[in-house]
Design an enzyme around this catalytic site. Structure first.
Site, PDB file in Angstrom:
ATOM      1  N   ASP A 221      53.547   3.604  70.233  1.00  0.00           N
ATOM      2  CA  ASP A 221      52.580   2.788  70.981  1.00  0.00           C
ATOM      3  C   ASP A 221      53.160   2.364  72.331  1.00  0.00           C
ATOM      4  O   ASP A 221      54.382   2.457  72.569  1.00  0.00           O
ATOM      5  CB  ASP A 221      52.259   1.552  70.130  1.00  0.00           C
ATOM      6  CG  ASP A 221      50.922   0.915  70.468  1.00  0.00           C
ATOM      7  OD1 ASP A 221      50.297   1.302  71.472  1.00  0.00           O
ATOM      8  OD2 ASP A 221      50.510  -0.002  69.727  1.00  0.00           O
TER       9      ASP A 221
ATOM     10  N   ASP B  88      41.265   1.451  70.680  1.00  0.00           N
ATOM     11  CA  ASP B  88      41.360   0.280  69.806  1.00  0.00           C
ATOM     12  C   ASP B  88      39.983  -0.198  69.382  1.00  0.00           C
ATOM     13  O   ASP B  88      39.862  -1.051  68.507  1.00  0.00           O
ATOM     14  CB  ASP B  88      42.079  -0.861  70.537  1.00  0.00           C
ATOM     15  CG  ASP B  88      43.581  -0.794  70.315  1.00  0.00           C
ATOM     16  OD1 ASP B  88      44.023  -0.020  69.444  1.00  0.00           O
ATOM     17  OD2 ASP B  88      44.321  -1.506  71.021  1.00  0.00           O
TER      18      ASP B  88
END
Ligand code: DGJ
Length: 737
Positions: free
Chosen positions: A482, A552
C-alpha cells in the site's frame, strides 16, 4: 539489416514503414536529417507518397534555411520536436548545455532494425518471450553541434496492434548536460477533429471516463503528486470524430510509469494535432554526466480501427501476457477475504482466526491481514516504519497466525506500507533524515505520515531487508503493498542542491529497484499493489505486481463506473474487487448482496466484511457466489471483455466476458434506477461466434448471431440497482429452422 517483416526501410526515399498487425506507422528522413512523421493509421500494404510533406510559406513560422520561406519546423510533423529552432509548439525534448543555452537540433545519424525487444534499464516495460514476437527499430539522432545523441526506440508487436516507444539520451560530451524535458513519444497528426478521452477522478472515484472535444491550444493531463495518482491515469486516447465503443479509429497512449507524468495535446493554427507524453518536466531536471545515458519510460501506443472496445482488448491482452510477469501471470487468482472493512484496526488473533474459519467454510482461499498488525498501530497516527508484530494482538506472531489460518485450509496474506514512515515511530526517531524533506521547511503530513526517501540506497536496503525478514518469518503467500499519501516538500538530503529536481524520478527508480529484488526473491508470493485504492493503478506497478486494489470505494453502484473506466486499459484479472457490508462504508448506501456480488465478480474477486456476523441466508448466498465465481473465474480472468452499456452515458451498465475460443460467455447487466413503466429490454451481445448455438443455464438456446444482432431478453428487475447475469455455453443442440 535494412528491414525485416514488420519494419521496412526504403533507402532511396529514406522512409521507415512499421507494419503492425492492422496498423502502419510511417516516418521519413527529410532534408538534412529531420525525422518527420508521415502516417499512423490503418495498415497499408505499401506506401506511395499520399502523405508526403507539403510546404508553404507561413508568415510568422520562421525558417531554418535562409532563403527558403516554405520550410519551418513550426509546421513540419516530427518524431522528436525540439525546443528553440523554429517550432513554437510544445517540444518533446529540451536540454540545457553547459553554456546555459537551450537550443537543440537533432538530425538523423543512423538506425538499427532487429528482431525482439530489449529491456529498459531499471524501468518496467512490455516484453517478448521470443524474438519473433516483435521487431524493433532504433533511430539515432545527433545534435548538429554537441556530441549528444538521442535513440528513439519503436517496437512493433507481431500479434497485437501495439507500438511501444521510448527514448534514450546519450551524453558523449566531456561535460555534464541538463535534461529539462524528455517525452517518451510524440506524434504530429495532420488533422484536428478529435475527441479526447482521459481517465480522471479522485480518491474513491478513480478513472472516470471524461471525453471532450480537442480545441486549438494545449490540453494537459498530468500528475505532479509523486505517484501516477487517483486524479489522472497516465493515459490519453484520441478518438476520431464519430468513433465510439465499437467503431471508428482510436489512438490510445499509456505511459508505463508510476510517478509524475505529463501528456500534452496541442492543436495549432494549421489544423495539426501534436500529442506527446512522458515524465512530467514540472519540477524535474536531470544532470547527465559525461558518458551517461538517460532512459525514458515506455509509452504503449495502441491503434484500433474498431473503437474503444478493441483498443481496450488490445491493452488487456498485452498487459496480461506481456507486461505482468511471474508465476501468477497465467494462474487463476485466489478468492480472498480482507479484514480491513471488517475490523479496521480493532482485531486480535482470535477475531482473525474466526473470520478465517468462516471464510474457509464458505470456500474462500486466502485471508489477507490488513493494516494494524505491527508496532502500536491501533489508529493511523503512528508506527509506520516499525514493522515488528504487535504481540498483544497476535500473541503467536505472524508465524503463529499464518499457521492457524493455514490450518483452516486457507493461504495467508499480509498488508504492508513500506514506502512510508510515521513521525511517531522508532524508525523516524532513529533516522529523521530518511524521509523526503527540505531542510528548514515544514514536513507536511498526510494521514499523519511522511514518505521515506527511496532515492537513497541506505533507505532502500533497509526496507528491502525488512521485507525479506517479514516474508521469511512466516508462510506468507500474498502481499498487499500500500502507499497512502502523495509527496510534498520533495527533497533528499543525500543529494547536492543541483540534483534536487531529480528526486521524484529517482524515487520511482528506487521503488522499482526494490520491487524487482523482492519479486525475484519471492516468486511464489502473489503481490497486489494499492495506493489508497487505485492511486497508483498504472502499468509500471503491474509489471511487478499483477493485480491492484481498484478503489477504496467498495460501493457496488459507484464501482460500476470505477470498474468500467478502469477496464478502458486494465484487464479484469488485475482489478481487485470485493463485496463489502451494507450500509456501504464510503457512501452509506444499501445494495442487495446479489448486486454487490455480481459487480465484484466482474474483477479479481474477494470479500471485505465481517464474515462472522452473516445471517444464515447471507452465508448461503455467499457460498453460492463463491461457487459461481470458481466456475466463471477462468472466463473473467483470461477471457476477452466487451463493454455493452456505458454507465457514464446510458443509465445502465453491461459488459460481458467471452472465452478465447468463443465457446463460453458470461454476461452482466446492471440496472440503475427503477421506473413505474419498465421497458422490455433486450441486450445486444458482442464477441460471440455467429454460427454457434449457445445455451443458458436455464436451458434456453440462442444462436450467436441472434444474441449479437437481436439481443438477449432481459428480465424485468424491480427497484433500483439490480443486477442480472447469465452464463452462455456453446451447445450442440439444433434449434429448429
Ligand atoms: C488504504 C487501502 O486502500 C485500504 O484497503 C486499506 O489497506 C488501508 N489503506 C489501510 O490503512
Amino acid at each position: 539489416m535494412n528491414h525485416i517483416a514488420n519494419i521496412l526501410y526504403d533507402e532511396k526515399q529514406k522512409i521507415f514503414h512499421l507494419r503492425g498487425k492492422d496498423y502502419s506507422y510511417i516516418m521519413q528522413i527529410c532534408r538534412d536529417g529531420y525525422l518527420g512523421h508521415l502516417y499512423w493509421g490503418k495498415r497499408l500494404r505499401s506506401y506511395h507518397g499520399s502523405m508526403n510533406f507539403r510546404f508553404a510559406d507561413r508568415p510568422f513560422s520562421p525558417n531554418p534555411y535562409a532563403g527558403d520561406r516554405t520550410f519551418s519546423l513550426d509546421t513540419f510533423p516530427q518524431e522528436l520536436p525540439a525546443f528553440g529552432n523554429t517550432d513554437f509548439r510544445v517540444p518533446a525534448i529540451q536540454l540545457e548545455w553547459p553554456d546555459g543555452s537551450r537550443i537543440t537540433d537533432f538530425r538523423y545519424e543512423s538506425h538499427r532494425i532487429f528482431e525482439g525487444k530489449p529491456e529498459l534499464d531499471g524501468l518496467p516495460a512490455t516484453y517478448v518471450e521470443s524474438d519473433d514476437e516483435a521487431a524493433t527499430l532504433e533511430i539515432t539522432l545527433k545534435d548538429s553541434y554537441y556530441p549528444v545523441s538521442v535513440v528513439l526506440s519503436y517496437t512493433v508487436f507481431r500479434d497485437e496492434n501495439v507500438l511501444a516507444r521510448s527514448v534514450k539520451i546519450c551524453n558523449q560530451m566531456e561535460e555534464e548536460i541538463k535534461i529539462l524535458k524528455i517525452a517518451s513519444m510524440n506524434v504530429d497528426f495532420r488533422e484536428n477533429e478529435w475527441k479526447l478521452l482521459q481517465l480522471s477522478g479522485a480518491w474513491g472515484s478513480e478513472r472516470q471516463m471524461i471525453e471532450r472535444t480537442v480545441e486549438p491550444g494545449i490540453c494537459q493531463i498530468e500528475s505532479r503528486r509523486g505517484a501516477s495518482s487517483h486524479q489522472h491515469n497516465p493515459f490519453v486516447a484520441l478518438m476520431r470524430k464519430g468513433a465510439d465503443e465499437s467503431s471508428g479509429e482510436v489512438y490510445g497512449c499509456n505511459l508505463v510509469y508510476s510517478g509524475n507524468f505529463l501528456a500534452q495535446i496541442e492543436v495549432d493554427g494549421f489544423h495539426n494535432t501534436r500529442i506527446n507524453m512522458g515524465i512530467n518536466p514540472f519540477d524535474f531536471s536531470w544532470r547527465l554526466e559525461p558518458d551517461g545515458t538517460f532512459q525514458t519510460p515506455e509509452v504503449v501506443m495502441v491503434y484500433s480501427s474498431q473503437g474503444l472496445g478493441e483498443m481496450s482488448r488490445t491493452f488487456h491482452s498485452l498487459y496480461r501476457r506481456r507486461l505482468c510477469r511471474g508465476l501468477f501471470r497465467d494462474q487463476e487468482r485466489p478468492i480472498l477475504i480482507n479484514n480491513w472493512e471488517a475490523t479496521y484496526f480493532d482485531f486480535d488473533q482470535e477475531k482473525i482466526v474466526g473470520i478465517a474459519r468462516q471464510a474457509s467454510e464458505l470456500g474462500i482461499e486466502l485471508l489477507v491481514l490488513d493494516d494494524g498488525w505491527f508496532g502500536k498501530r491501533n489508529v493511523d497516527t503512528g508506527s509506520l516504519g516499525d514493522w515488528s508484530v504487535n504481540n498483544n494482538k497476535l500473541p503467536g506472531g505472524l508465524d503463529g497466525l499464518a499457521g492457524l489460518v493455514n490450518q483452516t485450509g486457507m493461504k495467508f496474506g499480509l498488508w504492508v506500507e513500506p514506502e512510508m514512515v510515521s513521525p511517531d515511530s522508532d524508525l523516524y526517531r532513529a533516522h529523521p533524515d530518511w524521509c523526503l524533506h527540505v531542510p528548514n521547511r515544514n514536513r507536511s503530513e498526510s494521514r499523519n505520515q511522511l514518505v521515506l526517501d527511496f532515492s537513497r540506497k541506505d533507505v532502500r536496503d533497509y526496507i528491502l531487508n525488512m521485507m525479506i525478514n517479514i516474508l521469511e518469518s512466516a508462510p506468507i503467500q500474498y502481499i498487499k503493498w500500500d502507499m497512502n499519501r502523495n509527496m510534498t516538500e520533495v527533497g533528499s538530503v543525500s543529494l547536492p542542491g543541483k540534483n534536487q529536481q531529480e528526486v521524484s524520478h529517482r524515487y520511482i527508480l528506487g521503488l522499482y529497484e526494490v520491487l524487482e529484488s523482492l519479486v525475484c526473491r519471492f516468486p511464489n508470493v502473489l503481490f497486489e499493489s494499492c495506493s489508497g485504492g487505485g492511486g497508483r493503478f498504472d502499468p509500471g506497478m503491474l509489471y511487478y505486481m499483477p493485480q491492484t486494489w481498484t478503489s477504496d470505494d467498495t460501493d457496488a453502484v459507484e464501482r460500476l463506473k470505477i470498474q468500467y473506466g478502469t477496464s478502458i486499459l486494465y484487464p479484469a484479472i488485475s482489478m481487485g474487487s470485493h463485496v463489502s457490508a451494507v450500509p456501504n462504508h464510503q457512501v452509506h448506501r444499501f445494495t442487495d448482496l446479489k448486486m454487490r456480488g455480481d459487480v465484484a465478480m466482474s474483477g479479481n474477486f474477494g470479500y471485505e466484511l465481517d464474515l462472522t456476523k452473516l445471517t444464515l441466508e447471507e452465508s448461503a448466498q455467499i457460498r453460492d457466489q463463491i461457487c459461481l465465481y470458481k466456475k466463471i473465474r477462468g472466463l473473467i480472468q483470461f477471457g476477452e471483455q466487451y463493454r455493452l452499456l456505458n454507465p457514464f452515458k446510458d443509465g445502465r451498465t453491461a459488459w460481458m466476458f467471452v472465452s478465447v475460443d468463443q465457446s463460453q460467455a458470461y454476461v452482466c447487466y446492471f440496472k440503475h434506477m427503477g421506473y413505474a413503466q419498465e421497458e422490455f429490454c433486450t441486450l445486444r451481445l458482442q464477441g460471440l461466434e455467429p454460427s454457434f448455438l449457445y445455451a443458458t443455464d436455464e436451458g434456453d438456446v440462442f444462436g450467436g448471431d441472434e444474441l449479437m444482432y437481436a439481443g438477449i431478453p432481459l428480465p424485468q428487475l424491480d427497484g433500483d440497482y439490480k443486477s442480472y447475469v447469465v452464463s452462455l455455453r456453446k451447445t450442440e443442440n439444433i434449434v429448429p429452422e
